[in-house]
Motif scaffolding. Structure first.
Motif: not given
Length: 128
Positions: A1-24, A102-107
């Motif tokens: 149910x909550x996975x269809x809410x845009x705010x949660x999917x956007x927050x998840x995408x932001x966190x994944x992007x920040x984590x990937x950037x940390x790895x790079x 900057x990546x930590x702040x994004x996460x």
């Protein structure tokens, strides 16, 4: 149910992007002394989302209001930087550390958005 809410999917995408950037960025720092190594970085989250906007099927419910499809998680794109030391290595530890902050702040921002949206939902159903 909550996975269809845009705010949660956007927050998840932001966190994944920040984590990937940390790895790079960690990879860049690990190769600080490798001759000929070229550092890489990810495109900013905003660019990643705007590049995939047609795939996200943006639709406006009222003028000036857009949402992102819940199933769309932006895929980060690597960006190679051109810097150079005498040994051909382009890693600047100071610059990489600033980018890591900057990546930590994004996460942290993504987690704050997620927590705030969750708290709003809890308040709306009468739970604390």
């Amino acid at each position: 149910m909550f996975d269809r809410l845009n705010v949660f999917s956007t927050a998840q995408a932001m966190a994944m992007h920040a984590g990937t950037r940390h790895a790079v960025l960690a990879r860049n720092m690990a190769h600080a002394d490798t001759p000929g190594f070229r550092p890489a970085d990810l495109a900013p989250f905003r660019e990643t989302v705007s590049r995939q906007a047609p795939a996200a099927r943006l639709r406006g419910t009222r003028p000036g209001h857009f949402t992102m499809a819940a199933s769309t998680v932006p895929t980060p794109q690597l960006r190679e930087e051109i810097l150079s030391d005498p040994n051909g290595n382009g890693v600047s530890l100071e610059l990489e550390m600033l980018k890591a902050v900057e990546a930590k702040r994004q996460h942290d921002r993504a987690m704050t958005i997620y927590r705030s949206a969750l708290e709003i939902m809890r308040q709306s159903i009468g739970r604390r």
